[in-house]
Design a protein around this motif. Structure first.
Motif, PDB file in Angstrom:
ATOM      1  N   GLY A 233       8.373   4.667   9.329  1.00  0.00           N
ATOM      2  CA  GLY A 233       8.215   6.297   8.750  1.00  0.00           C
ATOM      3  C   GLY A 233       8.142   7.188   9.958  1.00  0.00           C
ATOM      4  O   GLY A 233       8.244   8.320   9.788  1.00  0.00           O
ATOM      5  N   GLU A 234       7.889   6.598  11.131  1.00  0.00           N
ATOM      6  CA  GLU A 234       7.735   7.490  12.548  1.00  0.00           C
ATOM      7  C   GLU A 234       8.908   7.293  13.202  1.00  0.00           C
ATOM      8  O   GLU A 234       9.457   6.539  13.551  1.00  0.00           O
ATOM      9  CB  GLU A 234       6.716   6.928  13.179  1.00  0.00           C
ATOM     10  CG  GLU A 234       5.184   7.046  12.515  1.00  0.00           C
ATOM     11  CD  GLU A 234       4.659   8.718  12.150  1.00  0.00           C
ATOM     12  OE1 GLU A 234       5.193   9.530  13.233  1.00  0.00           O
ATOM     13  OE2 GLU A 234       4.231   9.078  11.249  1.00  0.00           O
ATOM     14  N   LEU A 235       9.772   8.569  13.580  1.00  0.00           N
ATOM     15  CA  LEU A 235      10.893   8.703  14.194  1.00  0.00           C
ATOM     16  C   LEU A 235      10.505   8.210  15.631  1.00  0.00           C
ATOM     17  O   LEU A 235      11.712   7.295  15.981  1.00  0.00           O
ATOM     18  CB  LEU A 235      11.207   9.980  14.252  1.00  0.00           C
ATOM     19  CG  LEU A 235      11.792  10.830  12.862  1.00  0.00           C
ATOM     20  CD1 LEU A 235      12.308  12.370  13.120  1.00  0.00           C
ATOM     21  CD2 LEU A 235      12.807   9.647  12.356  1.00  0.00           C
TER      22      LEU A 235
ATOM     23  N   GLY B 290      -3.794   1.918  15.851  1.00  0.00           N
ATOM     24  CA  GLY B 290      -4.525   2.561  14.878  1.00  0.00           C
ATOM     25  C   GLY B 290      -3.674   3.644  14.132  1.00  0.00           C
ATOM     26  O   GLY B 290      -4.321   4.530  13.226  1.00  0.00           O
ATOM     27  N   LYS B 291      -2.542   4.057  14.624  1.00  0.00           N
ATOM     28  CA  LYS B 291      -1.671   4.964  14.002  1.00  0.00           C
ATOM     29  C   LYS B 291      -0.750   4.404  12.934  1.00  0.00           C
ATOM     30  O   LYS B 291       0.059   3.467  13.282  1.00  0.00           O
ATOM     31  CB  LYS B 291      -1.046   5.855  15.166  1.00  0.00           C
ATOM     32  CG  LYS B 291       0.017   6.848  14.791  1.00  0.00           C
ATOM     33  CD  LYS B 291       0.790   7.357  15.851  1.00  0.00           C
ATOM     34  CE  LYS B 291       1.980   8.172  15.172  1.00  0.00           C
ATOM     35  NZ  LYS B 291       2.742   8.963  16.009  1.00  0.00           N
ATOM     36  N   PRO B 292      -0.871   4.611  11.973  1.00  0.00           N
ATOM     37  CA  PRO B 292       0.083   4.296  10.984  1.00  0.00           C
ATOM     38  C   PRO B 292       1.591   4.752  11.229  1.00  0.00           C
ATOM     39  O   PRO B 292       1.886   5.860  11.731  1.00  0.00           O
ATOM     40  CB  PRO B 292      -0.315   4.892   9.525  1.00  0.00           C
ATOM     41  CG  PRO B 292      -1.670   5.468   9.883  1.00  0.00           C
ATOM     42  CD  PRO B 292      -1.862   5.616  11.084  1.00  0.00           C
ATOM     43  N   ILE B 293       2.372   3.708  11.140  1.00  0.00           N
ATOM     44  CA  ILE B 293       3.961   3.866  11.507  1.00  0.00           C
ATOM     45  C   ILE B 293       4.813   3.490  10.602  1.00  0.00           C
ATOM     46  O   ILE B 293       6.132   4.001  10.513  1.00  0.00           O
ATOM     47  CB  ILE B 293       4.159   3.216  13.060  1.00  0.00           C
ATOM     48  CG1 ILE B 293       4.050   1.763  12.830  1.00  0.00           C
ATOM     49  CG2 ILE B 293       3.451   3.749  13.925  1.00  0.00           C
ATOM     50  CD1 ILE B 293       4.967   1.210  13.966  1.00  0.00           C
ATOM     51  N   GLY B 294       4.358   2.683   9.637  1.00  0.00           N
ATOM     52  CA  GLY B 294       5.383   2.243   8.530  1.00  0.00           C
ATOM     53  C   GLY B 294       4.521   1.184   7.683  1.00  0.00           C
ATOM     54  O   GLY B 294       3.355   1.154   7.451  1.00  0.00           O
ATOM     55  N   PHE B 295       5.461   0.505   6.720  1.00  0.00           N
ATOM     56  CA  PHE B 295       4.849  -0.330   5.780  1.00  0.00           C
ATOM     57  C   PHE B 295       5.836  -1.703   5.733  1.00  0.00           C
ATOM     58  O   PHE B 295       6.901  -1.517   6.111  1.00  0.00           O
ATOM     59  CB  PHE B 295       5.091   0.443   4.433  1.00  0.00           C
ATOM     60  CG  PHE B 295       5.162  -0.449   3.366  1.00  0.00           C
ATOM     61  CD1 PHE B 295       4.035  -0.827   2.500  1.00  0.00           C
ATOM     62  CD2 PHE B 295       6.371  -0.897   2.609  1.00  0.00           C
ATOM     63  CE1 PHE B 295       3.966  -1.476   1.407  1.00  0.00           C
ATOM     64  CE2 PHE B 295       6.420  -1.812   1.485  1.00  0.00           C
ATOM     65  CZ  PHE B 295       5.253  -2.125   1.095  1.00  0.00           C
TER      66      PHE B 295
END
Length: 103
Positions: A40-42, A5-10
């Motif tokens: 987008g999440e390191l 459920g956590k957006p991490i990218g595209f």
């Protein structure tokens, strides 16, 4: 794309003939698809997520009856993506700067 459920990218794939990108002239070739992906999440970098994403995109493209090739134009300084594409069967077209995988 999400992780629990956590957006991490595209990520996306598309038929090149439906885009206005030139992609070294490959867009004019019928059956050509391209992909875009970004984490987008390191905390999710260097853990194999890009490989999984790219493999999933390749698989989805291969389900299309007209799919003949996938072309990608990463930024040249994005060495990790360039290496990933080579490792997944893409060839680098020196003349156009495009990574190409025939299906």
């Amino acid at each position: 794309m999400e992780d629990n459920g956590k957006p991490i990218g595209f990520c996306q794939y598309y038929a090149c003939q439906d885009s206005d990108e030139s992609l070294g002239g490959y867009t004019k070739l019928k059956g050509t698809y391209s992909v875009d992906y970004l984490i987008g999440e390191l905390d999710y970098l260097k853990k194999g997520y890009r490989k999984q994403i790219l493999e999933s995109l390749i698989y989805m493209i291969m389900t299309h009856d007209d799919a003949k090739r996938i072309v990608v134009e990463p930024e040249p300084e994005n060495k990790a993506s360039c290496r990933l594409l080579i490792s997944r069967g893409f060839d680098f077209d020196q003349a156009t700067g495009i990574y190409v995988r025939e299906l």
